[in-house]
Scaffold this motif. Structure first.
Motif, PDB file in Angstrom:
ATOM      1  N   ARG A 153       0.819  -1.200   0.000  1.00  0.00           N
ATOM      2  CA  ARG A 153       0.000   0.000   0.000  1.00  0.00           C
ATOM      3  C   ARG A 153       0.862   1.263   0.000  1.00  0.00           C
ATOM      4  NH1 ARG A 153      -5.268  -1.128   3.894  1.00  0.00           N
ATOM      5  NH2 ARG A 153      -5.903  -3.064   2.897  1.00  0.00           N
ATOM      6  N   LEU A 154       2.149   1.084  -0.164  1.00  0.00           N
ATOM      7  CA  LEU A 154       3.060   2.210  -0.169  1.00  0.00           C
ATOM      8  C   LEU A 154       3.365   2.624  -1.604  1.00  0.00           C
ATOM      9  CD1 LEU A 154       5.568   0.998   2.566  1.00  0.00           C
ATOM     10  CD2 LEU A 154       3.581   2.481   2.860  1.00  0.00           C
ATOM     11  N   ASP A 155       3.561   3.926  -1.804  1.00  0.00           N
ATOM     12  CA  ASP A 155       3.854   4.420  -3.138  1.00  0.00           C
ATOM     13  C   ASP A 155       5.226   3.978  -3.618  1.00  0.00           C
ATOM     14  OD1 ASP A 155       1.409   5.703  -3.182  1.00  0.00           O
ATOM     15  OD2 ASP A 155       2.222   7.583  -2.370  1.00  0.00           O
ATOM     16  N   SER A 156       6.178   3.853  -2.688  1.00  0.00           N
ATOM     17  CA  SER A 156       7.527   3.431  -3.030  1.00  0.00           C
ATOM     18  C   SER A 156       8.197   2.898  -1.780  1.00  0.00           C
ATOM     19  CB  SER A 156       8.328   4.600  -3.607  1.00  0.00           C
ATOM     20  OG  SER A 156       8.649   5.524  -2.576  1.00  0.00           O
ATOM     21  N   PRO A 157       9.287   2.126  -1.925  1.00  0.00           N
ATOM     22  CA  PRO A 157       9.999   1.626  -0.740  1.00  0.00           C
ATOM     23  C   PRO A 157      10.501   2.740   0.177  1.00  0.00           C
ATOM     24  CG  PRO A 157      10.682   0.424  -2.695  1.00  0.00           C
ATOM     25  CD  PRO A 157       9.820   1.554  -3.176  1.00  0.00           C
ATOM     26  N   ARG A 158      10.730   3.938  -0.387  1.00  0.00           N
ATOM     27  CA  ARG A 158      11.176   5.066   0.439  1.00  0.00           C
ATOM     28  C   ARG A 158      10.151   5.429   1.493  1.00  0.00           C
ATOM     29  NH1 ARG A 158      14.968   8.770  -1.221  1.00  0.00           N
ATOM     30  NH2 ARG A 158      13.590  10.490  -0.620  1.00  0.00           N
ATOM     31  N   GLU A 159       8.886   5.069   1.246  1.00  0.00           N
ATOM     32  CA  GLU A 159       7.838   5.379   2.207  1.00  0.00           C
ATOM     33  C   GLU A 159       8.033   4.632   3.521  1.00  0.00           C
ATOM     34  OE1 GLU A 159       4.747   7.511   2.046  1.00  0.00           O
ATOM     35  OE2 GLU A 159       6.462   8.342   0.964  1.00  0.00           O
ATOM     36  N   VAL A 160       8.707   3.476   3.481  1.00  0.00           N
ATOM     37  CA  VAL A 160       8.986   2.741   4.713  1.00  0.00           C
ATOM     38  C   VAL A 160       9.799   3.614   5.660  1.00  0.00           C
ATOM     39  CG1 VAL A 160      10.180   0.748   5.707  1.00  0.00           C
ATOM     40  CG2 VAL A 160       8.847   0.477   3.614  1.00  0.00           C
ATOM     41  N   VAL A 161      10.775   4.311   5.113  1.00  0.00           N
ATOM     42  CA  VAL A 161      11.610   5.203   5.919  1.00  0.00           C
ATOM     43  C   VAL A 161      10.834   6.454   6.312  1.00  0.00           C
ATOM     44  CG1 VAL A 161      13.733   6.570   5.961  1.00  0.00           C
ATOM     45  CG2 VAL A 161      13.701   4.327   4.840  1.00  0.00           C
ATOM     46  N   ARG A 162      10.122   7.059   5.366  1.00  0.00           N
ATOM     47  CA  ARG A 162       9.403   8.308   5.644  1.00  0.00           C
ATOM     48  C   ARG A 162       8.314   8.120   6.686  1.00  0.00           C
ATOM     49  NH1 ARG A 162       5.491  12.265   3.853  1.00  0.00           N
ATOM     50  NH2 ARG A 162       4.148  10.671   2.931  1.00  0.00           N
ATOM     51  N   GLN A 163       7.693   6.932   6.696  1.00  0.00           N
ATOM     52  CA  GLN A 163       6.586   6.666   7.600  1.00  0.00           C
ATOM     53  C   GLN A 163       7.023   5.938   8.877  1.00  0.00           C
ATOM     54  OE1 GLN A 163       3.462   7.633   7.077  1.00  0.00           O
ATOM     55  NE2 GLN A 163       3.380   8.123   4.901  1.00  0.00           N
ATOM     56  N   PHE A 164       8.314   5.700   9.033  1.00  0.00           N
ATOM     57  CA  PHE A 164       8.786   4.910  10.173  1.00  0.00           C
ATOM     58  C   PHE A 164       8.745   5.752  11.450  1.00  0.00           C
ATOM     59  CE2 PHE A 164      11.596   2.449  12.858  1.00  0.00           C
ATOM     60  CZ  PHE A 164      11.284   1.143  12.498  1.00  0.00           C
ATOM     61  N   THR A 165       8.174   5.184  12.520  1.00  0.00           N
ATOM     62  CA  THR A 165       8.033   5.878  13.800  1.00  0.00           C
ATOM     63  C   THR A 165       8.563   5.008  14.937  1.00  0.00           C
ATOM     64  OG1 THR A 165       5.797   5.001  14.113  1.00  0.00           O
ATOM     65  CG2 THR A 165       5.989   7.120  12.973  1.00  0.00           C
ATOM     66  N   PRO A 166       8.781   5.587  16.124  1.00  0.00           N
ATOM     67  CA  PRO A 166       9.281   4.796  17.259  1.00  0.00           C
ATOM     68  C   PRO A 166       8.329   3.696  17.706  1.00  0.00           C
ATOM     69  CG  PRO A 166       9.568   7.144  17.665  1.00  0.00           C
ATOM     70  CD  PRO A 166       8.707   7.026  16.443  1.00  0.00           C
ATOM     71  N   ASN A 167       7.089   3.699  17.213  1.00  0.00           N
ATOM     72  CA  ASN A 167       6.140   2.645  17.563  1.00  0.00           C
ATOM     73  C   ASN A 167       6.714   1.262  17.295  1.00  0.00           C
ATOM     74  OD1 ASN A 167       5.065   5.175  16.707  1.00  0.00           O
ATOM     75  ND2 ASN A 167       3.002   4.364  16.845  1.00  0.00           N
ATOM     76  N   TRP A 168       7.531   1.162  16.259  1.00  0.00           N
ATOM     77  CA  TRP A 168       8.090  -0.143  15.879  1.00  0.00           C
ATOM     78  C   TRP A 168       9.012  -0.722  16.940  1.00  0.00           C
ATOM     79  CZ3 TRP A 168       6.925  -3.424  11.998  1.00  0.00           C
ATOM     80  CH2 TRP A 168       6.077  -2.942  10.994  1.00  0.00           C
TER      81      TRP A 168
END
Length: 397
Positions: A18-33
């Motif tokens: 559901r991400l536009d690109s793999p870069r979104e994993v980094v852009r959307q990454f939060t401390p929740n993980w």
């Protein structure tokens, strides 16, 4: 989605992202993980406690610790990447009333890895494991202290909060210090220098004091909030268990610090206080453990109610794991002090429950991460005008 994309997915060649690109994993990454590392780390420690005489179980626990260490390194790299490549979006977290709370997950996740160096690393790497744990512990203590002061300060000065939107997530930045205090109690006896042992012990007690009284005051307000405004949205269901975290960790900290204190105090000419400190650790730990029974019962009943109404999956499900884990460890520790076999049996049962919950949550998380469903930063959604309530519901809990 095109036909070729659907065909590739059906063949297992690529995820239905559901991400536009793999870069979104980094852009959307939060401390929740980092809550993932907390839950995985506490399971490895709990399995090690119940599997001391079972090589297979102990091996599984060590494997989980190694896996968790790799996860922590990966998550650290991803979150650092967000600050490097998406600085403007990353800094918005400080103004978000929910996601900012999860900064506390970072030092708590690291604490489980430090404990693993003492449990699993010492037999394999010898004194080097203690040196690594010692260095990491000071870093962790600094992060936990900063988190426990800076996040509440931002709550008081720049964030928007209301009692009706309050959940147990408020506890996350405040309890990190007591988690690090438990690690200090485990680390201190392994140091060779009596002065260093005493320093770690003293700082650990201070860290405990920086956390537990504040957490207890938050729990008072949380009880009032639940009585007046009832249960939070189902997406925040796991937050019902978070209250058990500071109680279980507080009890474990007192008992662990109390057990480590006599020898360290005696080595530093303070043996006259040894018996008192050890006794306070036992009595205080027992009282907090008893308090935890109430929250355990309430959290169980609340969860059963949510299950009847439907419980949507999100990263917040990791909030079930760490509280159960630390309370299980406190129970097992109490079982080594009191000659009551039922306490140990209860602790083992909690570890079994923890393992079952971890398995379910880990499987769902792996699937959600593969599909790209779990990478979403609510602080970025807030910038596009999402209401406060919506950003709370789309947060990790």
């Amino acid at each position: 989605m095109t036909f070729e994309q659907m065909r590739a997915v059906s063949l297992g060649l690529r995820p239905l992202s559901r991400l536009d690109s793999p870069r979104e994993v980094v852009r959307q990454f939060t401390p929740n993980w980092f809550a993932v590392t907390m839950g995985t780390g506490v399971l490895s420690i709990a399995l090690a406690q119940v599997g001391r005489s079972v090589p297979v179980l102990h091996g599984l626990a060590e494997g989980l610790w190694l896996f968790n260490t790799g996860l922590f390194v990966l998550f650290t790299g991803l979150y650092a990447g967000r600050w490097i490549f998406f600085f403007d979006g990353a800094r918005r977290i400080f103004g978000h009333s929910v996601v900012s709370m999860f900064f506390g997950c970072i030092p708590m996740g690291l604490a489980t890895i430090i404990n693993g160096f003492l449990i699993f690393g010492l037999p394999r790497f010898g004194s080097a494991a203690v040196e690594i744990a010692h260095a990491l512990w000071w870093l962790d203590a600094a992060m936990a202290t900063l988190c426990g002061i800076a996040i509440p300060y931002m709550m008081f000065t720049r964030q928007s909060h209301s009692v009706d939107q309050m959940t147990g997530v408020w506890l996350l930045p405040m309890v990190a210090a007591e988690v690090v205090a438990v690690s200090g109690a485990l680390l201190a006896p392994h140091l060779t220098d009596p002065q260093s042992q005493f320093t770690i012990l003293t700082v650990s007690y201070i860290l405990w004091a920086l956390s537990v009284p504040l957490a207890m005051s938050v729990l008072v307000v949380l009880v009032l909030r639940l009585a007046v405004h009832k249960l939070p949205h189902a997406s925040m269901a796991a937050s019902s268990w978070l209250a058990l975290g500071p109680i279980g960790t507080g009890a474990l900290g007192l008992m662990t610090l109390g057990a480590a204190s006599p020898a360290i105090l005696a080595a530093n000419g303070l043996e006259r206080f040894a018996g008192t400190v050890e006794g306070l650790g036992f009595v205080g730990g027992l009282l907090l453990w008893g308090y935890g029974l109430w929250w355990l019962a309430i959290a169980t009943l609340v969860t059963l109610r949510y299950l009847r109404e439907g419980l949507p999956f999100n990263l917040g499900w990791w909030g079930y794991t760490f509280p159960i884990g630390v309370y299980a460890l406190a129970t097992l520790k109490l079982g080594t002090i009191l000659p009551v076999p039922a306490i140990h049996v209860f602790g083992v049962a909690l570890v079994v429950l923890l393992a079952a919950v971890w398995t379910i949550v880990a499987a769902r998380t792996l699937r959600g991460a593969w599909l790209g469903e779990l990478f979403a930063a609510p602080c970025l959604k807030a910038e596009h005008g999402s209401p406060q309530g919506d950003t709370i519901r789309t947060a990790a809990f």
